[in-house]
Design a protein around this motif. Sequence first.
Motif, PDB file in Angstrom:
ATOM      1  N   HIS A  69       0.765  -1.237  -0.143  1.00  0.00           N
ATOM      2  CA  HIS A  69       0.002   0.051   0.207  1.00  0.00           C
ATOM      3  C   HIS A  69       0.786   1.230  -0.144  1.00  0.00           C
ATOM      4  O   HIS A  69       0.427   2.361   0.630  1.00  0.00           O
ATOM      5  CB  HIS A  69      -1.131  -0.062   1.229  1.00  0.00           C
ATOM      6  CG  HIS A  69      -2.229  -0.806   0.990  1.00  0.00           C
ATOM      7  ND1 HIS A  69      -3.505  -0.444   0.602  1.00  0.00           N
ATOM      8  CD2 HIS A  69      -2.194  -2.217   1.109  1.00  0.00           C
ATOM      9  CE1 HIS A  69      -4.150  -1.512   0.564  1.00  0.00           C
ATOM     10  NE2 HIS A  69      -3.586  -2.726   0.727  1.00  0.00           N
ATOM     11  N   GLN A  70       2.081   1.127  -0.526  1.00  0.00           N
ATOM     12  CA  GLN A  70       2.892   2.354  -0.663  1.00  0.00           C
ATOM     13  C   GLN A  70       3.344   3.191   0.766  1.00  0.00           C
ATOM     14  O   GLN A  70       2.991   4.322   0.727  1.00  0.00           O
ATOM     15  CB  GLN A  70       2.575   3.383  -1.828  1.00  0.00           C
ATOM     16  CG  GLN A  70       2.256   2.698  -3.149  1.00  0.00           C
ATOM     17  CD  GLN A  70       1.651   3.659  -4.142  1.00  0.00           C
ATOM     18  OE1 GLN A  70       1.272   4.772  -3.762  1.00  0.00           O
ATOM     19  NE2 GLN A  70       1.431   3.239  -5.406  1.00  0.00           N
ATOM     20  N   ILE A  71       3.404   2.327   1.741  1.00  0.00           N
ATOM     21  CA  ILE A  71       3.934   2.809   3.035  1.00  0.00           C
ATOM     22  C   ILE A  71       5.500   3.271   2.814  1.00  0.00           C
ATOM     23  O   ILE A  71       6.261   2.405   2.196  1.00  0.00           O
ATOM     24  CB  ILE A  71       3.665   1.969   4.036  1.00  0.00           C
ATOM     25  CG1 ILE A  71       2.115   1.633   3.946  1.00  0.00           C
ATOM     26  CG2 ILE A  71       4.015   2.433   5.529  1.00  0.00           C
ATOM     27  CD1 ILE A  71       1.827   0.540   5.134  1.00  0.00           C
ATOM     28  N   GLU A  72       6.082   4.366   3.301  1.00  0.00           N
ATOM     29  CA  GLU A  72       7.385   4.621   3.516  1.00  0.00           C
ATOM     30  C   GLU A  72       8.113   3.482   4.181  1.00  0.00           C
ATOM     31  O   GLU A  72       7.650   2.835   5.080  1.00  0.00           O
ATOM     32  CB  GLU A  72       7.555   5.988   4.193  1.00  0.00           C
ATOM     33  CG  GLU A  72       6.507   7.128   3.720  1.00  0.00           C
ATOM     34  CD  GLU A  72       7.410   7.668   2.517  1.00  0.00           C
ATOM     35  OE1 GLU A  72       8.649   7.232   2.224  1.00  0.00           O
ATOM     36  OE2 GLU A  72       6.718   8.265   1.789  1.00  0.00           O
ATOM     37  N   PHE A  73       9.206   3.322   3.607  1.00  0.00           N
ATOM     38  CA  PHE A  73      10.181   2.340   4.109  1.00  0.00           C
ATOM     39  C   PHE A  73      10.499   2.228   5.475  1.00  0.00           C
ATOM     40  O   PHE A  73      10.449   1.331   6.060  1.00  0.00           O
ATOM     41  CB  PHE A  73      11.744   2.370   3.146  1.00  0.00           C
ATOM     42  CG  PHE A  73      12.528   1.066   3.390  1.00  0.00           C
ATOM     43  CD1 PHE A  73      12.159  -0.201   2.896  1.00  0.00           C
ATOM     44  CD2 PHE A  73      13.596   1.299   4.136  1.00  0.00           C
ATOM     45  CE1 PHE A  73      12.985  -1.153   3.403  1.00  0.00           C
ATOM     46  CE2 PHE A  73      14.408   0.341   4.567  1.00  0.00           C
ATOM     47  CZ  PHE A  73      14.390  -0.974   4.012  1.00  0.00           C
ATOM     48  N   ASP A  74      11.123   3.454   5.953  1.00  0.00           N
ATOM     49  CA  ASP A  74      11.418   3.358   7.373  1.00  0.00           C
ATOM     50  C   ASP A  74      10.029   3.173   8.170  1.00  0.00           C
ATOM     51  O   ASP A  74      10.220   2.658   9.409  1.00  0.00           O
ATOM     52  CB  ASP A  74      12.007   4.756   7.797  1.00  0.00           C
ATOM     53  CG  ASP A  74      10.981   6.014   7.294  1.00  0.00           C
ATOM     54  OD1 ASP A  74      10.054   5.764   6.611  1.00  0.00           O
ATOM     55  OD2 ASP A  74      11.380   7.041   7.801  1.00  0.00           O
ATOM     56  N   THR A  75       8.792   3.612   7.753  1.00  0.00           N
ATOM     57  CA  THR A  75       7.877   3.381   8.435  1.00  0.00           C
ATOM     58  C   THR A  75       7.342   1.872   8.652  1.00  0.00           C
ATOM     59  O   THR A  75       7.078   1.184   9.504  1.00  0.00           O
ATOM     60  CB  THR A  75       6.690   4.266   8.128  1.00  0.00           C
ATOM     61  OG1 THR A  75       6.886   5.597   8.084  1.00  0.00           O
ATOM     62  CG2 THR A  75       5.273   3.853   8.844  1.00  0.00           C
ATOM     63  N   ALA A  76       7.608   1.195   7.316  1.00  0.00           N
ATOM     64  CA  ALA A  76       7.360  -0.224   7.219  1.00  0.00           C
ATOM     65  C   ALA A  76       8.099  -0.927   8.150  1.00  0.00           C
ATOM     66  O   ALA A  76       7.802  -1.826   8.627  1.00  0.00           O
ATOM     67  CB  ALA A  76       7.405  -0.564   5.835  1.00  0.00           C
ATOM     68  N   VAL A  77       9.598  -0.429   8.147  1.00  0.00           N
ATOM     69  CA  VAL A  77      10.546  -1.267   9.132  1.00  0.00           C
ATOM     70  C   VAL A  77      10.035  -1.243  10.354  1.00  0.00           C
ATOM     71  O   VAL A  77      10.019  -2.232  11.229  1.00  0.00           O
ATOM     72  CB  VAL A  77      11.851  -0.703   8.669  1.00  0.00           C
ATOM     73  CG1 VAL A  77      12.760  -1.347   9.559  1.00  0.00           C
ATOM     74  CG2 VAL A  77      12.129  -1.268   7.381  1.00  0.00           C
ATOM     75  N   MET A  78       9.894  -0.060  10.723  1.00  0.00           N
ATOM     76  CA  MET A  78       9.730   0.050  12.351  1.00  0.00           C
ATOM     77  C   MET A  78       8.248  -0.684  12.820  1.00  0.00           C
ATOM     78  O   MET A  78       8.409  -1.032  13.976  1.00  0.00           O
ATOM     79  CB  MET A  78       9.536   1.620  12.682  1.00  0.00           C
ATOM     80  CG  MET A  78      10.920   2.304  12.608  1.00  0.00           C
ATOM     81  SD  MET A  78      12.189   1.545  13.611  1.00  0.00           S
ATOM     82  CE  MET A  78      11.512   1.987  15.231  1.00  0.00           C
ATOM     83  N   LEU A  79       7.325  -0.447  11.958  1.00  0.00           N
ATOM     84  CA  LEU A  79       6.271  -1.178  12.236  1.00  0.00           C
ATOM     85  C   LEU A  79       6.237  -2.857  12.159  1.00  0.00           C
ATOM     86  O   LEU A  79       5.907  -3.663  13.025  1.00  0.00           O
ATOM     87  CB  LEU A  79       4.811  -0.795  11.298  1.00  0.00           C
ATOM     88  CG  LEU A  79       4.617   0.612  11.264  1.00  0.00           C
ATOM     89  CD1 LEU A  79       3.662   0.668   9.938  1.00  0.00           C
ATOM     90  CD2 LEU A  79       3.986   1.024  12.874  1.00  0.00           C
TER      91      LEU A  79
END
Length: 544
Positions: free
Chosen positions: A463-473
């Motif tokens: 869903h085109q989430i930012e990479f750093d956001t996806a990694v932290m989540l």
Amino acid sequence: MDFLGRLPLLVLLIGIAGLAMLVPAGYAWATGWRAIAEFFGFSALLLLVVTALLAVATWGRTAPQRANGLPVLATMLAVFGGLPVALGLPLAMALPDTGLFNAWWEMVSSLTTTGATLYAADMLPPPLHLWRALVGWLGGLCVLVTAVAILAPLKVGGFEIMSSPYGRDERFQPLPESAGSRRRKRQAFYSAGSERATPSLRAMRVLRDIGPVYAGLTVILWVLLLLAGDPGLIALVRAMGTISTSGISPVTGGVGAHSGIMGEMMVFCFLIFALSRRLWPGAGELRASDSLRSDPELRIGFGVVILVALVLFARHFVINIEQVSDADSVSTTVAVSLRNAAVATWGGLFNAMSFLTTTGWNSVDWQGARNWSGLQSPGLLLAGLAMMGGGIATTAGGVKLLRVYALARQSERELERIVHPTSIAGGGRMARRLRGEGAYLAFIFFMLFALSIAATVILISIHQIEFDTAVMLSVSALTNTGPLAGTIALTPSFESTAGIASNPWEGWSGLATLPKTVLAGAMIVGRLETLAILALLTPDFWRR
């Protein structure tokens, strides 16, 4: 106990969930939230009726011959994935605009002791905060019980690195004991090799020893936090969140917002129970050393916490001293620096312990520690602590300290062999086991954990989430450290909502259905661990 032991484990847990709903129902009725009390009362009655019907339907069935085998893992997977549907009923009724899916997601986060939330703390009524904390508290107790009753017999969940591949005991060589020894009976009491003991009966036996201590520690910490200045509900939720390492809080801000540094010190001391299972009763066969002082998990845990605090302290202190050239101003600067450093050091110590045990709470002095050390983005440091995790068979998540210790000892041994190729390592049978097969299995788990993070990042990035956001989540979900997502400024998503009480700025509630489902699955995988999930995919599980 014999009657309850004959029931399926899932039926027992449904009944416990129904009884637990009476606690927030009574609290809501006493504090004037009558509608919420009725929701909890209705849900409790429904679950108790379902439990009675299932108990009658399953009564008299002969326990399967493979009751001690892999099907029990499937039951645990159903508990963490399906039971939250029932747990989320009162939440969905109290918040009509949130939907059953979001209520299920919230309960998965609580039951797995992750502590991630879709809602703003000031938007939820107090009974719902109590219910979230109570579910997290029960989830931590479930982990302590099932680790010994279910995971240990199957040699998963961290026990695989201590188990002998040859079917013999490689821990210690105790003196022979008499046939009527109390210790021998106690070991048989927890023995998973008993063919007559069902998973429910073993869980009830372990609960009988662990339950009173678990509840007693919670009550003691609750009273201490009340004496330190925390209000009643906040103190109770903090106590349950500390013992279960769920990190669930009814308010935002640091732990010592009301109780100050004394409250944080109390929480710090009780977080030590998440570093090693030997601090809990009934863990005689789970020890990795013969004495408390030489316990590898406690030693590496305290070492990492102290090292992080020293690094944060020295990073700014050395730079500050080098910038002072006037001898008269050195003493003044040093005095001010030491006073500020004392506060910053405590903030580093508390946060290091909090995230190492995958609790995820921040100290009121954490911001001062960041300013002191000049640490602009602490997310990587705290994520590393959360990935290390606490002790095996504890309420903490992560990779677990004993696996880190096994890899460290193996690395040390390889360096010794480079210098002295013909050397022989000592340390006893258990040390050799950890350096050998234990380190091999720990490395496999590390690779599986890394692949789990990569797979989770790929799936939620659809869903085109930012990479750093996806990694932290992803790291936050797999390590069961929900508050970790709040350590850095994540890019919010507004593809969905959890209702008027949602808080999309925290990075969770604004996600679409697919990323939420993937993250909920990651929480379950992080709680049961990858090796246990893979054990369900073996041909032996599907073979009749």
